[in-house]
Structures are given as structure tokens and as C-alpha cells.
Design a protein around this motif. Sequence first.
Motif, PDB file in Angstrom:
ATOM      1  N   ALA A  96       0.817  -1.208   0.000  1.00 51.37           N
ATOM      2  CA  ALA A  96       0.000   0.000   0.000  1.00 51.37           C
ATOM      3  C   ALA A  96       0.850   1.256   0.000  1.00 51.37           C
ATOM      4  CB  ALA A  96      -0.917   0.004   1.236  1.00 51.37           C
ATOM      5  N   LEU A  97       0.178   2.356  -0.323  1.00 52.54           N
ATOM      6  CA  LEU A  97       0.718   3.700  -0.188  1.00 52.54           C
ATOM      7  C   LEU A  97       0.062   4.307   1.039  1.00 52.54           C
ATOM      8  CD1 LEU A  97       2.411   5.984  -1.682  1.00 52.54           C
ATOM      9  CD2 LEU A  97       0.217   6.708  -2.651  1.00 52.54           C
ATOM     10  N   CYS A  98       0.847   4.639   2.067  1.00 56.95           N
ATOM     11  CA  CYS A  98       0.333   5.161   3.336  1.00 56.95           C
ATOM     12  C   CYS A  98       0.737   6.628   3.434  1.00 56.95           C
ATOM     13  CB  CYS A  98       0.877   4.365   4.508  1.00 56.95           C
ATOM     14  SG  CYS A  98       0.647   2.567   4.355  1.00 56.95           S
ATOM     15  N   VAL A  99      -0.217   7.527   3.266  1.00 55.14           N
ATOM     16  CA  VAL A  99       0.064   8.954   3.118  1.00 55.14           C
ATOM     17  C   VAL A  99      -0.258   9.707   4.403  1.00 55.14           C
ATOM     18  CG1 VAL A  99      -0.515  11.033   1.807  1.00 55.14           C
ATOM     19  CG2 VAL A  99      -0.492   8.807   0.665  1.00 55.14           C
ATOM     20  N   VAL A 100       0.629  10.606   4.807  1.00 58.36           N
ATOM     21  CA  VAL A 100       0.323  11.546   5.887  1.00 58.36           C
ATOM     22  C   VAL A 100      -0.084  12.870   5.249  1.00 58.36           C
ATOM     23  CG1 VAL A 100       1.208  12.859   7.837  1.00 58.36           C
ATOM     24  CG2 VAL A 100       1.856  10.473   7.562  1.00 58.36           C
ATOM     25  N   VAL A 101      -1.305  13.290   5.516  1.00 54.94           N
ATOM     26  CA  VAL A 101      -1.827  14.548   4.979  1.00 54.94           C
ATOM     27  C   VAL A 101      -1.560  15.687   5.953  1.00 54.94           C
ATOM     28  CG1 VAL A 101      -3.915  15.720   4.154  1.00 54.94           C
ATOM     29  CG2 VAL A 101      -3.594  13.271   3.706  1.00 54.94           C
ATOM     30  N   GLN A 102      -1.655  15.389   7.241  1.00 55.91           N
ATOM     31  CA  GLN A 102      -1.365  16.378   8.287  1.00 55.91           C
ATOM     32  C   GLN A 102      -0.882  15.645   9.527  1.00 55.91           C
ATOM     33  OE1 GLN A 102      -3.673  20.240   9.111  1.00 55.91           O
ATOM     34  NE2 GLN A 102      -4.600  18.837  10.570  1.00 55.91           N
ATOM     35  N   GLY A 103       0.125  16.224  10.214  1.00 55.35           N
ATOM     36  CA  GLY A 103       0.662  15.579  11.406  1.00 55.35           C
ATOM     37  C   GLY A 103       1.851  14.696  11.083  1.00 55.35           C
ATOM     38  N   ALA A 104       2.103  13.725  11.953  1.00 55.58           N
ATOM     39  CA  ALA A 104       3.253  12.835  11.769  1.00 55.58           C
ATOM     40  C   ALA A 104       3.000  11.528  12.498  1.00 55.58           C
ATOM     41  CB  ALA A 104       4.529  13.494  12.303  1.00 55.58           C
ATOM     42  N   LYS A 105       3.723  10.471  12.079  1.00 56.54           N
ATOM     43  CA  LYS A 105       3.616   9.181  12.745  1.00 56.54           C
ATOM     44  C   LYS A 105       4.869   8.373  12.452  1.00 56.54           C
ATOM     45  CE  LYS A 105       0.952   5.912  11.393  1.00 56.54           C
ATOM     46  NZ  LYS A 105      -0.210   5.081  11.033  1.00 56.54           N
ATOM     47  N   TRP A 106       5.002   7.240  13.115  1.00 53.49           N
ATOM     48  CA  TRP A 106       6.043   6.281  12.760  1.00 53.49           C
ATOM     49  C   TRP A 106       5.415   4.902  12.654  1.00 53.49           C
ATOM     50  CZ3 TRP A 106       6.424   2.304  16.115  1.00 53.49           C
ATOM     51  CH2 TRP A 106       6.216   2.517  17.483  1.00 53.49           C
ATOM     52  N   THR A 107       6.044   4.090  11.826  1.00 48.15           N
ATOM     53  CA  THR A 107       5.642   2.696  11.663  1.00 48.15           C
ATOM     54  C   THR A 107       6.904   1.854  11.683  1.00 48.15           C
ATOM     55  OG1 THR A 107       3.749   3.354  10.286  1.00 48.15           O
ATOM     56  CG2 THR A 107       4.416   1.031  10.215  1.00 48.15           C
TER      57      THR A 107
ATOM     58  N   ARG B 164      13.272  -2.204  12.018  1.00 47.23           N
ATOM     59  CA  ARG B 164      13.363  -0.938  11.283  1.00 47.23           C
ATOM     60  C   ARG B 164      12.152  -0.052  11.559  1.00 47.23           C
ATOM     61  NH1 ARG B 164      16.813  -0.451   7.005  1.00 47.23           N
ATOM     62  NH2 ARG B 164      15.310   0.754   5.818  1.00 47.23           N
ATOM     63  N   ARG B 165      12.424   1.225  11.873  1.00 45.40           N
ATOM     64  CA  ARG B 165      11.359   2.196  12.108  1.00 45.40           C
ATOM     65  C   ARG B 165      11.422   3.278  11.038  1.00 45.40           C
ATOM     66  NH1 ARG B 165      10.215   5.392  17.744  1.00 45.40           N
ATOM     67  NH2 ARG B 165       9.758   3.244  18.363  1.00 45.40           N
ATOM     68  N   PHE B 166      10.235   3.655  10.550  1.00 44.68           N
ATOM     69  CA  PHE B 166      10.134   4.679   9.520  1.00 44.68           C
ATOM     70  C   PHE B 166       9.276   5.820  10.054  1.00 44.68           C
ATOM     71  CE2 PHE B 166      10.855   0.628   7.555  1.00 44.68           C
ATOM     72  CZ  PHE B 166      11.762   0.888   6.539  1.00 44.68           C
ATOM     73  N   GLU B 167       9.842   7.023  10.070  1.00 38.04           N
ATOM     74  CA  GLU B 167       9.115   8.209  10.501  1.00 38.04           C
ATOM     75  C   GLU B 167       8.739   9.018   9.262  1.00 38.04           C
ATOM     76  OE1 GLU B 167      11.357  10.316  13.409  1.00 38.04           O
ATOM     77  OE2 GLU B 167      11.510   8.599  14.771  1.00 38.04           O
TER      78      GLU B 167
ATOM     79  N   ARG C  72       2.433   4.423  15.381  1.00 41.64           N
ATOM     80  CA  ARG C  72       1.979   5.397  16.385  1.00 41.64           C
ATOM     81  C   ARG C  72       1.912   6.788  15.787  1.00 41.64           C
ATOM     82  NH1 ARG C  72       4.590   6.367  22.433  1.00 41.64           N
ATOM     83  NH2 ARG C  72       2.984   7.814  23.170  1.00 41.64           N
ATOM     84  N   VAL C  73       0.802   7.486  16.042  1.00 40.19           N
ATOM     85  CA  VAL C  73       0.678   8.892  15.673  1.00 40.19           C
ATOM     86  C   VAL C  73       1.478   9.714  16.680  1.00 40.19           C
ATOM     87  CG1 VAL C  73      -0.922  10.840  15.533  1.00 40.19           C
ATOM     88  CG2 VAL C  73      -1.564   8.626  14.558  1.00 40.19           C
ATOM     89  N   THR C  74       2.368  10.569  16.192  1.00 43.80           N
ATOM     90  CA  THR C  74       3.248  11.327  17.086  1.00 43.80           C
ATOM     91  C   THR C  74       2.986  12.829  17.056  1.00 43.80           C
ATOM     92  OG1 THR C  74       4.928  11.452  15.334  1.00 43.80           O
ATOM     93  CG2 THR C  74       5.091   9.617  16.904  1.00 43.80           C
ATOM     94  N   GLU C  75       2.140  13.283  16.146  1.00 38.93           N
ATOM     95  CA  GLU C  75       1.869  14.721  16.062  1.00 38.93           C
ATOM     96  C   GLU C  75       0.403  14.908  15.689  1.00 38.93           C
ATOM     97  OE1 GLU C  75       3.337  18.109  13.040  1.00 38.93           O
ATOM     98  OE2 GLU C  75       4.982  17.202  14.196  1.00 38.93           O
TER      99      GLU C  75
ATOM    100  N   GLY D  72      11.579  -4.069   1.953  1.00 33.26           N
ATOM    101  CA  GLY D  72      10.206  -4.080   1.477  1.00 33.26           C
ATOM    102  C   GLY D  72       9.434  -2.825   1.783  1.00 33.26           C
ATOM    103  N   VAL D  73      10.071  -1.816   2.380  1.00 31.13           N
ATOM    104  CA  VAL D  73       9.390  -0.588   2.784  1.00 31.13           C
ATOM    105  C   VAL D  73      10.331   0.591   2.572  1.00 31.13           C
ATOM    106  CG1 VAL D  73       8.197   0.589   4.687  1.00 31.13           C
ATOM    107  CG2 VAL D  73       8.209  -1.909   4.597  1.00 31.13           C
ATOM    108  N   PHE D  74       9.780   1.734   2.170  1.00 35.50           N
ATOM    109  CA  PHE D  74      10.571   2.966   2.132  1.00 35.50           C
ATOM    110  C   PHE D  74       9.643   4.167   2.245  1.00 35.50           C
ATOM    111  CE2 PHE D  74       9.711   2.023  -2.355  1.00 35.50           C
ATOM    112  CZ  PHE D  74       9.247   3.243  -2.840  1.00 35.50           C
ATOM    113  N   VAL D  75      10.209   5.315   2.590  1.00 34.33           N
ATOM    114  CA  VAL D  75       9.472   6.579   2.675  1.00 34.33           C
ATOM    115  C   VAL D  75       9.811   7.416   1.454  1.00 34.33           C
ATOM    116  CG1 VAL D  75       9.197   8.738   3.974  1.00 34.33           C
ATOM    117  CG2 VAL D  75       9.375   6.551   5.198  1.00 34.33           C
ATOM    118  N   THR D  76       8.783   8.031   0.862  1.00 36.73           N
ATOM    119  CA  THR D  76       8.999   8.876  -0.304  1.00 36.73           C
ATOM    120  C   THR D  76       8.252  10.194  -0.137  1.00 36.73           C
ATOM    121  OG1 THR D  76       8.858   8.942  -2.731  1.00 36.73           O
ATOM    122  CG2 THR D  76       7.009   7.944  -1.575  1.00 36.73           C
ATOM    123  N   HIS D  77       8.696  11.227  -0.847  1.00 34.99           N
ATOM    124  CA  HIS D  77       7.966  12.494  -0.849  1.00 34.99           C
ATOM    125  C   HIS D  77       6.673  12.332  -1.629  1.00 34.99           C
ATOM    126  CE1 HIS D  77      10.963  14.868   1.193  1.00 34.99           C
ATOM    127  NE2 HIS D  77      11.894  14.358   0.402  1.00 34.99           N
TER     128      HIS D  77
END
Length: 296
Positions: free
Chosen positions: A48-59, A64-67, A85-88, A127-132
Motif C-alpha cells: 500500500a501507499l500510506c500517506v500523511v496529509v497532516q501531522g506525523a507518525k512512525w511505523t 526498522r522504524r520509519f518516521e 503510532r501517531v506522534t503529532e 520491502g518498505v521505504f518513505v517517499t515524498h
Amino acid sequence: MSEELLAAVGRYTARQAGESPFATAIEGFTILRSEREKRTSHMILKPALCVVVQGAKWTSFGERRFEYRAGQALVVSVEMPAFGRVTEASPTEPFLGLVMEFDLAIMREVLQGLETPPARGGRLGHGVFVTHFDGALADCVLRAVRLLDTPQAIGMLYPSIMREVCYWLLTGPQGGAVARMTLAGNHAHRVINAVHVLRARFAEPVRVEELAAIAQLSPSAFHRHFKSLTSMTPLQYQKQLRLLEARRLMVTNAANVESAAFEVGYESPSQFSREYTRMFGTPPRRDVAALRLAAA
């Protein structure tokens, strides 16, 4: 992050009753909202594509942790247990996000249709990465959110939006990673097939040698590649799936500790309780009672 997307997700969540996450009329398209930082949650994420629209979280996946925060998205290529976890978040600026599960058949078609496919390289990679997340990709997701207002059009129009999402991911800066991880061929694809077998048979005793044979690798090489992909060993992956399913059985099906333990493959309820407490931080009976109280 697009102000239009922020406004559209905000309007959608404001109309919803009950608690986030909000399932939508689009299969595999979930919208999230939280007005406070939350305690760690446990889930199984599909590609999946997991998008943050507002705020912040980590998974986190295994070690491995991705913020990621507004304007960023987490790309997940294979079904895996995860902690998040939602962090913001706050009442005035709540956390807003969405999860768009990939249609892998469409992803494969788009990849095959590219005049110049992205180079996948020889390594399996993670198997996971963060992208803009901006530009054309954000526009696709905005149109998907708007489509929720006309559910009769979803069947006709959403597949074309998914095709665009796949196109922009495959032709973007991380295109090689998407092609290699999500639609990997030959060597990597066999490792992913073995992951799927373990996912389907998590309650059974499954030997690493059997999984390695599916991937056509030696047990040591399979173990190494499995951990590279999922950030977990096969045993850790299986254990997390078992405990997550046992938790679901106790919360939603009112199963007792012993029956839940046996159903997911444990032979010893005491071992189950120890491993459950280690993963969730609370013994099973106390944890399930707290979850039921929170949902009441």
C-alpha cells in the motif's frame, strides 16, 4: 502537502461517525484521523501507499522504524505485521492520513507497458521505504477522495486513478525500488512467494527449509533475504502474525486465552501469555479487557 487534499480529507472525516480508521466505499482505501497522539497500535499492512496529509507518525517493521509526516508517504511492498503510532496531532490540527492498497495486477500492467522500465538492480532490498508525496501523485489521491462523494462512479473511474498512481510511482525517483520490491521477478519474486506461504500458513509449523525450497535458495541465503525484505526473521514474522490474530479472536470473537492460543498454533498457553505480554506490553486478559472497554 496540497491544501486541497488537506481540505478534502478534513471534510470527509468531519462527516463520519464512530472512530478512525474509516473504511470507505473504495475497497482498500482507508482514511485516518486522530486529534491526539496515540499509543502504539499493531496491524497487518498489505502492499500500500500510506500517506500523511497532516501531522506525523512512525511505523516499524521488525527492527526498522520509519518516521514520516505531512508531504511524505510510506510505500509497503509485501504484507507484513507492523507497529505504528501517531506522534503529532491536536484538536486544532488533527492527524490526517490515508492508506491506498495497491492493485498489483494494475501495477504489473503499468510496468509492462512502460517504454523505459525502471532499472530494478540485482539486490532484493527492503520491502518498505518513505517517499515524498506531492505533484501528480497527490493529485491522484485528491481525485480518489473526491470520488467518495459519487460512489456510483467508483467502479468506472477508480481503476484509472490506480493506474496513474502506479505510473507515477514507477516513473518517479524510487521507481526502481517499486518495480524490484512490489513486482520483483525471478529471485526476489520467489522470496515474496515464500512470504505469502508463511502468511497463509502462520498457524502451522512451517520449517525454514520448506520456505527456502519455495524461494529456491539455501536456508541461510533465504533467511538473509527474508530479513532484508521484512526486517524480521521468518520466526519473528510468524510469531507476530499469530499474536495479532489471537488478539483479534479474543477481542472480536470473545475467545478465551487458551482457545485463542491453540487456534493460532501455540501448544502452551503459558508460552503464549509470555510472548503476548512481551509484544503488547500487557498480559492477554488485561489487554483484551482494556481494548473492549475502550471500544464500548
